[in-house]
Write a protein that holds these residues in place. Structure first.
Motif, PDB file in Angstrom:
ATOM      1  N   ALA A  11      36.774  39.011  32.250  1.00 48.99           N
ATOM      2  CA  ALA A  11      38.198  38.949  32.826  1.00 48.99           C
ATOM      3  C   ALA A  11      38.067  38.060  34.251  1.00 48.99           C
ATOM      4  O   ALA A  11      38.905  37.256  34.369  1.00 48.99           O
ATOM      5  N   ILE A  12      37.014  38.164  34.872  1.00 52.29           N
ATOM      6  CA  ILE A  12      36.935  37.180  35.917  1.00 52.29           C
ATOM      7  C   ILE A  12      36.672  35.529  35.630  1.00 52.29           C
ATOM      8  O   ILE A  12      37.387  34.914  36.094  1.00 52.29           O
ATOM      9  N   ALA A  13      36.041  35.450  34.590  1.00 54.89           N
ATOM     10  CA  ALA A  13      35.656  34.250  34.149  1.00 54.89           C
ATOM     11  C   ALA A  13      36.859  33.387  33.641  1.00 54.89           C
ATOM     12  O   ALA A  13      37.115  32.215  34.048  1.00 54.89           O
ATOM     13  N   MET A  14      37.737  34.241  32.986  1.00 52.88           N
ATOM     14  CA  MET A  14      38.909  33.615  32.249  1.00 52.88           C
ATOM     15  C   MET A  14      40.191  33.679  33.105  1.00 52.88           C
ATOM     16  O   MET A  14      40.951  32.602  32.955  1.00 52.88           O
ATOM     17  N   SER A  15      40.505  34.652  33.802  1.00 53.23           N
ATOM     18  CA  SER A  15      41.851  34.750  34.130  1.00 53.23           C
ATOM     19  C   SER A  15      42.211  34.351  35.686  1.00 53.23           C
ATOM     20  O   SER A  15      41.220  34.124  36.601  1.00 53.23           O
ATOM     21  N   ASP A  16      43.479  34.429  36.149  1.00 53.23           N
ATOM     22  CA  ASP A  16      43.818  34.089  37.302  1.00 53.23           C
ATOM     23  C   ASP A  16      44.025  35.367  38.135  1.00 53.23           C
ATOM     24  O   ASP A  16      44.053  35.647  38.947  1.00 53.23           O
ATOM     25  N   THR A  17      44.581  36.338  37.373  1.00 52.38           N
ATOM     26  CA  THR A  17      45.212  37.518  37.789  1.00 52.38           C
ATOM     27  C   THR A  17      44.562  38.725  36.847  1.00 52.38           C
ATOM     28  O   THR A  17      44.433  38.686  35.802  1.00 52.38           O
ATOM     29  N   ILE A  18      43.847  39.847  37.494  1.00 57.34           N
ATOM     30  CA  ILE A  18      43.416  41.067  36.764  1.00 57.34           C
ATOM     31  C   ILE A  18      44.131  42.045  37.106  1.00 57.34           C
ATOM     32  O   ILE A  18      44.346  42.531  38.557  1.00 57.34           O
ATOM     33  N   ILE A  19      44.564  42.832  36.325  1.00 60.04           N
ATOM     34  CA  ILE A  19      45.179  44.197  36.326  1.00 60.04           C
ATOM     35  C   ILE A  19      44.381  45.286  35.957  1.00 60.04           C
ATOM     36  O   ILE A  19      43.983  45.299  34.735  1.00 60.04           O
ATOM     37  N   MET A  20      43.997  46.239  36.725  1.00 56.05           N
ATOM     38  CA  MET A  20      43.196  47.314  36.395  1.00 56.05           C
ATOM     39  C   MET A  20      43.765  48.622  36.168  1.00 56.05           C
ATOM     40  O   MET A  20      44.803  48.836  37.167  1.00 56.05           O
ATOM     41  N   LEU A  21      43.702  49.209  34.989  1.00 57.40           N
ATOM     42  CA  LEU A  21      44.495  50.181  34.575  1.00 57.40           C
ATOM     43  C   LEU A  21      43.555  51.423  34.749  1.00 57.40           C
ATOM     44  O   LEU A  21      42.153  51.467  34.262  1.00 57.40           O
ATOM     45  N   PRO A  56      39.544  34.584  43.101  1.00 52.31           N
ATOM     46  CA  PRO A  56      39.464  33.519  43.970  1.00 52.31           C
ATOM     47  C   PRO A  56      39.872  32.177  43.312  1.00 52.31           C
ATOM     48  O   PRO A  56      39.433  31.811  42.329  1.00 52.31           O
ATOM     49  N   GLU A  57      40.510  31.565  44.169  1.00 54.29           N
ATOM     50  CA  GLU A  57      41.253  30.069  43.700  1.00 54.29           C
ATOM     51  C   GLU A  57      40.019  29.170  42.996  1.00 54.29           C
ATOM     52  O   GLU A  57      40.221  28.718  42.079  1.00 54.29           O
ATOM     53  N   GLU A  58      38.936  29.253  43.798  1.00 56.87           N
ATOM     54  CA  GLU A  58      37.797  28.119  43.271  1.00 56.87           C
ATOM     55  C   GLU A  58      37.410  28.627  41.672  1.00 56.87           C
ATOM     56  O   GLU A  58      37.011  27.775  41.014  1.00 56.87           O
ATOM     57  N   HIS A  66      29.029  30.194  39.457  1.00 51.52           N
ATOM     58  CA  HIS A  66      29.645  30.024  40.680  1.00 51.52           C
ATOM     59  C   HIS A  66      29.329  31.022  41.899  1.00 51.52           C
ATOM     60  O   HIS A  66      29.045  32.249  41.530  1.00 51.52           O
ATOM     61  N   ALA A  67      28.967  30.655  43.224  1.00 45.78           N
ATOM     62  CA  ALA A  67      28.356  31.390  44.151  1.00 45.78           C
ATOM     63  C   ALA A  67      29.502  32.670  44.503  1.00 45.78           C
ATOM     64  O   ALA A  67      29.242  33.696  44.795  1.00 45.78           O
ATOM     65  N   ALA A  68      30.779  32.328  44.120  1.00 47.39           N
ATOM     66  CA  ALA A  68      31.906  33.555  44.509  1.00 47.39           C
ATOM     67  C   ALA A  68      31.756  34.324  43.539  1.00 47.39           C
ATOM     68  O   ALA A  68      32.453  35.435  43.576  1.00 47.39           O
ATOM     69  N   PHE A  69      31.311  34.283  42.135  1.00 47.65           N
ATOM     70  CA  PHE A  69      31.517  35.176  41.135  1.00 47.65           C
ATOM     71  C   PHE A  69      30.568  36.345  41.404  1.00 47.65           C
ATOM     72  O   PHE A  69      31.382  37.383  41.296  1.00 47.65           O
ATOM     73  N   PRO A  70      29.486  36.621  41.822  1.00 46.62           N
ATOM     74  CA  PRO A  70      28.714  38.031  42.082  1.00 46.62           C
ATOM     75  C   PRO A  70      29.672  38.802  42.827  1.00 46.62           C
ATOM     76  O   PRO A  70      29.767  40.045  42.814  1.00 46.62           O
ATOM     77  N   SER A  71      30.019  38.318  44.002  1.00 40.84           N
ATOM     78  CA  SER A  71      30.641  39.197  44.893  1.00 40.84           C
ATOM     79  C   SER A  71      31.919  39.764  44.607  1.00 40.84           C
ATOM     80  O   SER A  71      32.268  41.050  44.679  1.00 40.84           O
TER      81      SER A  71
END
Lengths: 255, 270
Positions: free
Chosen positions: A198-208, A222-224, A236-241
């Motif tokens: 979900a993080i790798a592919m999308s711009d927005t994530i909706i959690m149900l 995150p934009e980057e 990317h460094a921002a990914f894990p956090s």
């Protein structure tokens, strides 16, 4: 302008001695070209929501609007990709890809040519005359993608299309789908239980949250990471956090 | 390509397969010969009553006699025609009915108990009624074959229609397919293997219907020869007809199997 609007959608399933509320008061908006993911624990009604957006199920309450028009009242082109490829085993790959045009009686020489080009573009051009059982899982899911894209859908609905694949194939396909969506500027909604995906592919994530399915939280990736293709984003460094962030929310839901 | 030893092992493997096949064929031929030999010997030595069980040599003589005077061909022709007609009408009729039930789910729900009863009832018991209704002749005999095959075909094919994976339908619906298109593109082709297996069952059922029908009314056909032989106590004739039926039923079955092979070459399961 908002492209797709989901307004106060609720859905109930009935059986003879019981009913379950699958979704309760879901509202969100998607703008054109956006990539949205729906994640959540099993039983949160992700697939139901996707079927409602596709116009396959009528919600018990609420409406879905695509470009200000109700989705069930128009013949919009939606592309739907399922968890498994569901290629028709008695049709060749090319016939499978041409299924949409065939159903809509738009199949002609130029369509056939387009199908062949599309197959070539996603890297399985030489399989067009083979039958699905002669292809590997990854190749079949590629063919299924081609089948979805050929009708030039306004919006792509992806129902865990990568979950049945091995890890390597999955990463490759994620990249392929992301690139193709970007090139054709398609709007897409992905249902998945895989946070990383979900993080790798999308711009927005909706959690149900589950039973009944409600919107728990909306994350903006995150934009980057949005700018990168899925494979790069994972490095990317921002990914894990950000992952930790989403994971924690998800974990709290499970309690 | 592999080296010399790989080739050799492959050769040995093929030899082994060939040997096994030869072994099986030998046994099949052996059993065939032994059966007729035992029958002949026990009949000649009066271990079994030759009047009831006849003997292969007598049956063979009868065969020669009947083929040289040509009288048997008419009987074979009549029975084969009736059986093939009963088989085709019963099978296609059953598939059409299954299609109707699929198309109108409400009707299928309403008819469900009636189908169950019809299926459970021994259809040959309808024989006298059919004969009175349609008159003694080809029609009622074919109708017997049809009645026996059609109900079970309807039930089996209809349940195959319903068991087709919903997701194929989902794929089609996302393209805006009509109900007819869903049937034509997914439901029907996905059920072809089941339909073919009903072909095989129906070959047997059509034979039952036709032979019973001939028992009841006819003046021609292999079933008629059996009942005639029984009445005049000519069991050579009975056994002769029986062997012919076994032979032709076997051939029909083989033909259906060939068709099956042709039709499902491309679709080994997912």
């Amino acid at each position: 302008m908002t492209f797709l609007t989901v307004q106060h959608v609720s859905h109930q399933y009935f059986s003879s001695d019981n009913y379950t509320k699958a979704l309760e008061d879901i509202s969100f908006e998607v703008s054109e070209g956006q990539f949205l993911s729906l994640i959540g624990p099993s039983g949160c009604g992700k697939t139901t929501l996707l079927s409602i957006i596709a116009g396959l199920i009528h919600p018990t309450e609420g409406t879905v609007l695509l470009e200000e028009n109700e989705i069930q009242k128009q013949k919009v082109q939606l592309g739907y990709m399922l968890q498994q490829d569901y290629l028709f085993p008695w049709k060749t790959i090319k016939e499978n890809v041409l299924l949409g045009p065939h159903i809509q009686r738009k199949k002609d020489v130029s369509m056939e040519k387009q199908a062949e080009e599309l197959l070539a573009e996603i890297g399985i051009g030489d399989t067009k005359n083979l039958y699905p059982n002669q292809l590997s899982g990854g190749m079949r899911q590629r063919a299924s993608l081609a089948r979805t894209l050929i009708t030039d859908p306004k919006i792509l609905l992806l129902d865990e299309p990568f979950s049945a694949l091995d890890y390597q194939t999955k990463l490759k396909l994620e990249n392929l789908v992301a690139t193709i969506l970007k090139t054709y500027e398609k709007t897409a909604i992905l249902v998945t239980h895989d946070i990383e995906e979900a993080i790798a592919m999308s711009d927005t994530i909706i959690m149900l949250s589950a039973s009944p399915g409600k919107i728990h939280k909306i994350f903006s990736v995150p934009e980057e990471l949005q700018q990168m293709n899925p494979f790069e984003a994972r490095q990317h460094a921002a990914f894990p956090s950000f992952f930790q962030n989403v994971w924690k929310e998800m974990d709290d839901l499970g309690q | 390509m592999g080296n010399k030893y790989d080739e050799l092992r492959f050769f040995q493997y093929k030899q082994k397969l060939k040997k096994e096949r030869r072994f099986i064929t030998c046994w099949q031929i052996f059993i065939f010969i032994m059966f007729f030999a035992c029958w002949e010997i026990s009949s000649r030595l009066k271990w079994i009553d030759p009047l009831i069980f006849s003997s292969p040599s007598r049956v063979a003589n009868l065969f020669l006699e009947k083929t040289t005077d040509g009288s048997i061909w008419l009987h074979i022709q009549v029975t084969l025609l009736e059986t093939v007609a009963g088989f085709i009408i019963g099978t296609i009729g059953g598939i059409v009915l299954a299609g109707v039930l699929w198309w109108f789910p409400k009707i299928s729900k309403i008819l469900d108990p009636y189908l169950v009863v019809l299926n459970a009832m021994p259809k040959v018991a309808l024989g006298p009624i059919i004969i009175v209704a349609l008159g003694p002749g080809y029609f009622s005999i074919i109708a017997m074959g049809v009645v026996i095959a059609i109900i079970i075909t309807t039930i089996v094919v209809y349940s195959a229609f319903r068991e087709v994976d919903e997701n194929y339908v989902k794929v089609l619906r996302t393209f805006g397919a009509s109900r007819y298109q869903i049937f034509k593109e997914a439901i029907f082709p996905a059920s072809i293997p089941t339909m073919i297996s009903t072909f095989k069952v129906n070959v047997g059922l059509a034979w039952v219907g036709v032979i019973v029908g001939e028992f009841l009314v006819s003046e021609k056909g292999l079933g008629y020869l059996i009942i005639y032989g029984f009445q005049v106590f000519d069991f050579t004739l009975v056994l002769f007809s029986l062997l012919l039926i076994a032979f032709f039923a076997g051939i029909m079955y083989q033909v259906v199997e060939k068709i099956e092979y042709k039709l499902i070459q491309n679709r080994s399961s997912r």
